[in-house]
Design an enzyme around this catalytic site. Structure first.
Site: not given
Ligand code: ATP
Ligand code: MG
Length: 722
Positions: A35-36, A220-221, A251, A603
């Site tokens: 997402k981020t 975000d969030e 979350q 995490r």
């Molecule tokens: P959270 O819910 O904990 O905030 P999130 O959904 O925001 O998580 P991110 O932090 O954006 O998730 O991504 C999680 C990890 O996966 C990061 O290390 C990111 O770089 C990696 N990642 C996300 N998408 C891809 C992709 N398509 N290919 C490779 N790595 C990825």
């Molecule tokens: Mg995130």
């Protein structure tokens, strides 16, 4: 145009979100699904491909750390700096707006932010001056009431007592509190958001300006926005705005602070044209960790429900450690951290997460003894330490004389002959004349005080005036240094005996270095000193994280949201601590705790340890608690128990331990059992970890608080049972 770097390393669903048409969009997805990442790439996409100027974007993240990271990532995707891009937390952005439009926001130009500590102090002082009994009207409850109203966007005049005298009193205290803050130019955290909202609501021209400027709102969030934050976004988006919000209902962990996960549904109602994208592939964790997290959160009833999977390896099992007590737990964690570091891993890749700030102290002691550098996020933060607040109070007075909080804090620190009675006279005058203490001090000094007291007050006023004048043209860090020197604080702490005073002086020195390395946000327009003071109030310790040193990361599970680490410890997993005592009775509370557990587990990228202590001393009390129910919610297949649970219970009954031979069973030794607290003449207090042998051969292993673990023969050791 070459868009490959922006679309590289995105899966189909992620790419769909990043390249979505310029219409409202909701991305809803589980932890670690990108997402981020999508949000960051969207910002780069808008600038690079859609041709939106950087100043047309407003990005909201959850912490200042996350904001700085996001700016860095966008810049590296675009391969250029984006100075005019506004990225920050809701509070930080609201603050920036208020600085720009202080007049329209009806604030003095040099208004100051107060943290929750200051807020409580103001409330206490207010109760005292109103002669309200603070055992009946508890300051913390009043504070909670005020903030809750503000989070809902409510001023005292919006509230009705509904015939309830209690409520009437709360409303009236809220009113008086607000008047006090307004008089001193003080703005609490909740006020930042509320004022920024009112600024736009009441000034259509200003709102229209920002609506034209920020068409693209990236949040975000999103699941943790509260009512006033949502209203603020809604106002800004207007009819033309293009909000792009990402979140995860699983979350949502700030309900206790007014966050409403329902805003996800509200968003779809308010923006009926909004598209929805779901991301289902997790890229962060091993399959074992992800499955464990999914299994835990599946126990919650109210969920949107999603299906999160990974292509990643199965990975190591989750290791569960059953500790005898909190020290044993800390020893275990520190041992693993030492191994991790010795194997050449970065310490910053390891995080120890806990439910409650107070748990950090024992861990910190262990880390200090082991010589492992660490950093605590939250908790006793640098900017919250007493000596730092003293120094900041001097600085605040040089910037704003009407800051009553700062005034009271240092008017007689170091002691300069301004006694309680003199301060009381100033307060009376200030109250009677609705003015600040600073002005009251000037007035009572010239009329109403004894010669000596009056001279002391005048000396203090002159000191501040001189400090302000002398430092006017200095650089920020010189200014900070100079004001600290003039304040007399250094001499005061030098007189303090032992470590404490020396540490305080070191901390003051650290404040000067913090000022030296402080870089304001390029989009800010306030003076460097005001920016620094605001930073101190807002960042609460995030500032210490300019990690030139590789450190183990310690933080609460709440502050770990959005972050990821190869190695994670979840400690203190005991019923009563986590889930927290307060929440177990109520289904909603328990579900929020479970979401927090989901955040904690997710995490971890590779290795996850979970630990609990059978006996824990916290807040000066001993407690015996069963392991957290959340541990039992993880399917056994994913778990490896490092040390099986050993029953510890209060009745003094010799019992068989599951791993050692029988306990002494004759009468004299009957009081001894695992987990028993004992005192030894030489080694002090400790806890029995292990027992062996019988009668004259009976031995116990005791973990002493000051001297570590020792085996003692019971018949010689002369232990006092406690
Ligand atoms: P959270 O819910 O904990 O905030 P999130 O959904 O925001 O998580 P991110 O932090 O954006 O998730 O991504 C999680 C990890 O996966 C990061 O290390 C990111 O770089 C990696 N990642 C996300 N998408 C891809 C992709 N398509 N290919 C490779 N790595 C990825
Ligand atoms: Mg995130």
């Amino acid at each position: 145009m070459d868009v490959t770097p922006i679309l590289q390393d995105l899966n189909d669903a992620q790419r769909q979100a990043v390249t979505a048409p310029l219409e409202p969009l909701l991305v809803i997805a589980g932890a670690g699904s990108g997402k981020t990442r999508v949000l960051t790439h969207r910002a780069a996409w808008l600038i690079d491909v859609e041709g939106v100027p950087p100043q047309g974007l407003l990005a909201v993240t959850f912490t200042n750390k996350a904001a700085a990271e996001m700016r860095g990532r966008i810049e590296s995707l675009l391969e250029m700096p984006v100075r005019h891009l506004w990225i920050g937390t809701f509070h930080g952005l609201a603050h920036r707006l208020l600085r720009r439009h202080w007049q329209d926001a009806k604030l003095p130009q040099n208004f100051q932010i107060i943290d929750s500590d200051d807020q409580q102090r103001i409330i206490k002082r207010m109760l005292r001056s109103l002669e309200v009994d603070d055992s009946r009207w508890v300051p913390r409850e009043i504070q909670y009431f005020i903030n809750a109203q503000k989070d809902e966007g409510l001023r005292p005049q919006h509230l009705h007592d509904e015939g309830d005298p209690n409520r009437r009193q709360f409303i009236s205290l809220y009113q008086t509190y607000q008047e006090t803050c307004d008089r001193g130019g003080l703005v609490d955290f909740a006020e930042l958001l509320l004022r920024a909202h009112e600024l736009w609501r009441d000034n259509p021209d200003i709102l229209a300006h920002y609506q034209r400027r920020f068409r693209h709102l990236l949040v975000d969030e999103f699941q943790d926005t509260n009512a006033i934050q949502y209203a603020w976004l809604r106002l800004l988006a207007g009819e033309q705005g293009v909000p792009f919000v990402v979140g995860d209902d699983d979350q949502s962990i700030y309900r206790w602070r007014g966050a409403r996960v329902e805003h996800i549904y509200r968003f779809q109602k308010d923006f009926p044209s909004a598209g929805v994208v779901k991301l289902e592939q997790n890229y962060r964790s091993t399959a074992t960790i992800l499955n464990a997290a999914n299994a835990v959160i599946a126990n919650n009833g109210s969920r949107m429900g999603k299906n999160l999977w990974t292509e990643g390896a199965e990975g190591e099992p989750i290791r569960v450690y059953s500790a005898y007590n909190e020290r044993d737990e800390a020893d275990f964690i520190v041992g693993r951290l030492r191994d991790w570091s010795d194997q050449g891993n970065a310490r910053a890749d390891a995080a120890v997460l806990y439910r409650s700030n107070a748990q950090s102290r024992v861990l910190e002691e262990g880390l200090i003894n082991a010589g492992l550098p660490y950093r605590v996020y939250g908790g006793l933060r640098f900017f919250e330490r007493a000596e730092i607040k003293d120094a900041l109070a001097y600085l605040r007075l040089t910037s704003n004389r009407d800051d009553d909080n700062a005034f009271e804090r240092v008017v007689n620190k170091p002691t300069r002959g301004i006694g309680a009675r003199t301060v009381e006279a100033m307060r009376d005058y200030a109250r009677a004349n609705s003015c600040s203490l600073w002005r009251a001090a000037g007035a009572v000094a010239s009329d109403g005080l004894s010669g000596r007291a009056s001279a002391s007050v005048v000396a203090f006023l002159n000191l501040i005036e001189r400090a302000a004048r002398d430092t006017e043209n200095l650089d920020l860090h010189e200014k900070v240094d100079h004001v600290i020197q003039m304040s007399g604080l250094i001499d005061l702490f030098r007189k303090e005996k032992g470590e404490q005073g020396a540490t305080r002086i070191e901390n003051l020195e650290e404040l000067v270095s913090a000022a030296r390395s402080f870089e304001g946000d390029p989009a800010d327009e306030m003076s460097p000193l005001d920016a620094f003071l605001a930073h101190a109030a807002l960042e609460s310790g995030e500032g210490q994280a300019d990690a030139w040193e590789d450190c183990v990361q310690l933080m609460t599970m709440h502050s770990a949201k959005g972050l990821e680490f190869p190695l994670v410890f979840l400690c203190g997993m005991e019923d009563g601590l986590f889930p927290h005592q307060r929440s177990v009775a109520d289904a909603n509370g328990l579900e929020e705790e479970r979401r927090l557990c989901y955040v904690g587990i997710t995490r971890a990228k590779q290795t996850l340890y979970i630990s609990y202590a059978e006996q824990r001393r916290l807040h000066g009390m001993d407690r015996l608690s069963p392991p957290s129910r959340f541990i039992a919610e993880i399917p056994a297949d994913y778990v490896e128990e490092i040390r099986p649970r050993v029953q510890v219970s209060r009745p003094v009954q010799p019992r068989r331990s599951s791993r050692s031979s029988s306990l002494p069973s004759n009468g004299t030794e009957a009081g001894v059992h695992l987990g028993q607290r004992v005192r030894h003449q030489k080694f002090g207090e400790g806890v029995i970890l292990n027992c062996e042998g019988q009668g004259a051969h009976a031995r116990v292993e005791v973990n002493f608080e000051s001297s570590g673990t020792k085996w003692l023969v019971l018949s010689y050791a002369n232990l006092d049972l406690m």
